[in-house]
Design a protein around this motif. Structure first.
Motif, PDB file in Angstrom:
ATOM      1  N   LEU A 175      -0.467   9.727   4.989  1.00  0.00           N
ATOM      2  CA  LEU A 175      -0.980  10.821   4.165  1.00  0.00           C
ATOM      3  C   LEU A 175      -1.693  11.817   5.059  1.00  0.00           C
ATOM      4  CD1 LEU A 175      -1.513  11.821   1.235  1.00  0.00           C
ATOM      5  CD2 LEU A 175      -3.616  10.457   1.274  1.00  0.00           C
ATOM      6  N   GLN A 201       0.836  -1.194   0.000  1.00  0.00           N
ATOM      7  CA  GLN A 201       0.000   0.000   0.000  1.00  0.00           C
ATOM      8  C   GLN A 201       0.877   1.251   0.000  1.00  0.00           C
ATOM      9  OE1 GLN A 201      -3.068  -1.796   3.123  1.00  0.00           O
ATOM     10  NE2 GLN A 201      -3.765   0.170   2.274  1.00  0.00           N
ATOM     11  N   ILE A 202       0.485   2.157  -0.869  1.00  0.00           N
ATOM     12  CA  ILE A 202       1.196   3.427  -0.994  1.00  0.00           C
ATOM     13  C   ILE A 202       0.176   4.559  -1.019  1.00  0.00           C
ATOM     14  CG2 ILE A 202       2.653   4.830  -2.510  1.00  0.00           C
ATOM     15  CD1 ILE A 202       3.888   2.261  -3.531  1.00  0.00           C
ATOM     16  N   PRO A 203       0.413   5.686  -0.279  1.00  0.00           N
ATOM     17  CA  PRO A 203       1.565   5.903   0.597  1.00  0.00           C
ATOM     18  C   PRO A 203       1.368   5.243   1.955  1.00  0.00           C
ATOM     19  CG  PRO A 203       0.130   7.812   0.640  1.00  0.00           C
ATOM     20  CD  PRO A 203      -0.486   6.846  -0.345  1.00  0.00           C
ATOM     21  N   ALA A 204       2.414   5.201   2.759  1.00  0.00           N
ATOM     22  CA  ALA A 204       2.301   4.650   4.111  1.00  0.00           C
ATOM     23  C   ALA A 204       1.554   5.609   5.021  1.00  0.00           C
ATOM     24  CB  ALA A 204       3.690   4.362   4.677  1.00  0.00           C
ATOM     25  N   THR A 251      -2.362   2.391   5.046  1.00  0.00           N
ATOM     26  CA  THR A 251      -2.084   3.816   4.865  1.00  0.00           C
ATOM     27  C   THR A 251      -2.717   4.560   6.026  1.00  0.00           C
ATOM     28  OG1 THR A 251      -1.994   3.734   2.447  1.00  0.00           O
ATOM     29  CG2 THR A 251      -2.494   5.863   3.458  1.00  0.00           C
TER      30      THR A 251
END
Lengths: 116, 113
Positions: free
Chosen positions: B11, B6-9, B107
């Motif tokens: 936010l 998963q991106i970003p970790a 995230t």
């Protein structure tokens, strides 16, 4: 409707003591049952799953064991806790693949275990 | 072996902004993909389930898409609110009779008022 109960919510246990966490599901029959552990800053790791009474599979070697004495009851146990057993333990269920593939999973509220 | 990323970790966005969370998986042989929300110290709440034959699912301000061939899913949150602050996890389901879920690392979303 289906519900999942998990207890206790928090637990502080000394090293070397036994452990028993319980999870029960209501409103369905023959669910698949799972135990996950979530360590601080890490993802969810599957520990055990069960597709039926007394049918338990372990995903990783560890100090823990699981049992399913009744259709909707899943128990996570240890004879002697280690410091590394600390974490957030989550129970989950979904419908078995024998009826349909790919079903929604539901989780309990978790147990925060701290081994001291 | 299935791996989910998963991106970003993490936010952080101001309130009212639209945002997208990304999830990728390495093995396209999945039954479905599920998005969850986790509040601090709590269990997981199911948000959306997308079957492998579907392209997207919507619930309120949430829209999840699935591109199984490329191994990607996105969770779109419209008009974010401070109450949306939580960790969002995606999980893919596969594996014969067990229906077990393989999770991404999540995230962490913070919506600033």
């Amino acid at each position: 409707s289906q519900t999942i109960h998990q207890w206790p919510a928090t637990l502080v246990q000394p090293v070397g003591s036994p452990l028993s966490l319980e999870c029960t599901v209501e409103g369905t029959s023959n669910p698949n049952l799972y135990w996950y552990r979530q360590a601080a800053g890490r993802g969810l790791q599957l520990l055990f799953y069960s597709i039926g009474i007394d049918q338990i599979s372990s995903e990783v070697p560890q100090n823990l064991s699981a049992s399913r004495p009744q259709d909707r009851q899943f128990i996570l146990s240890s004879k002697k806790l280690l410091l590394s057993d600390s974490g957030f333990y989550l129970c989950a269920w979904n419908l078995g693949a024998g009826r349909t593939k790919g079903t929604e999973a539901f989780f309990g509220q978790g147990t925060r275990l701290t081994v001291v | 072996k299935q791996e989910v990323t998963q991106i970003p970790a993490a936010l952080s966005v101001p309130e009212g902004e639209n945002l997208v969370l990304n999830c990728s998986f390495t093995d396209s042989a999945i039954y479905n993909l599920q998005w969850f929300r986790q509040d601090p110290g709590k269990g997981l709440t199911s948000l959306l389930l997308i079957q492998s034959s579907q392209r997207e699912q919507t619930s309120g301000r949430l829209n999840a898409s699935l591109d199984k061939s490329s191994g990607r899913s996105t969770l779109y949150i419209a008009a974010s609110q401070p109450g949306d602050s939580a960790t969002y996890l995606c999980a893919v389901q596969s594996g014969g009779a067990t229906n077990k879920l393989i999770f991404g690392t999540g995230t962490l979303l913070a919506v600033q008022p």
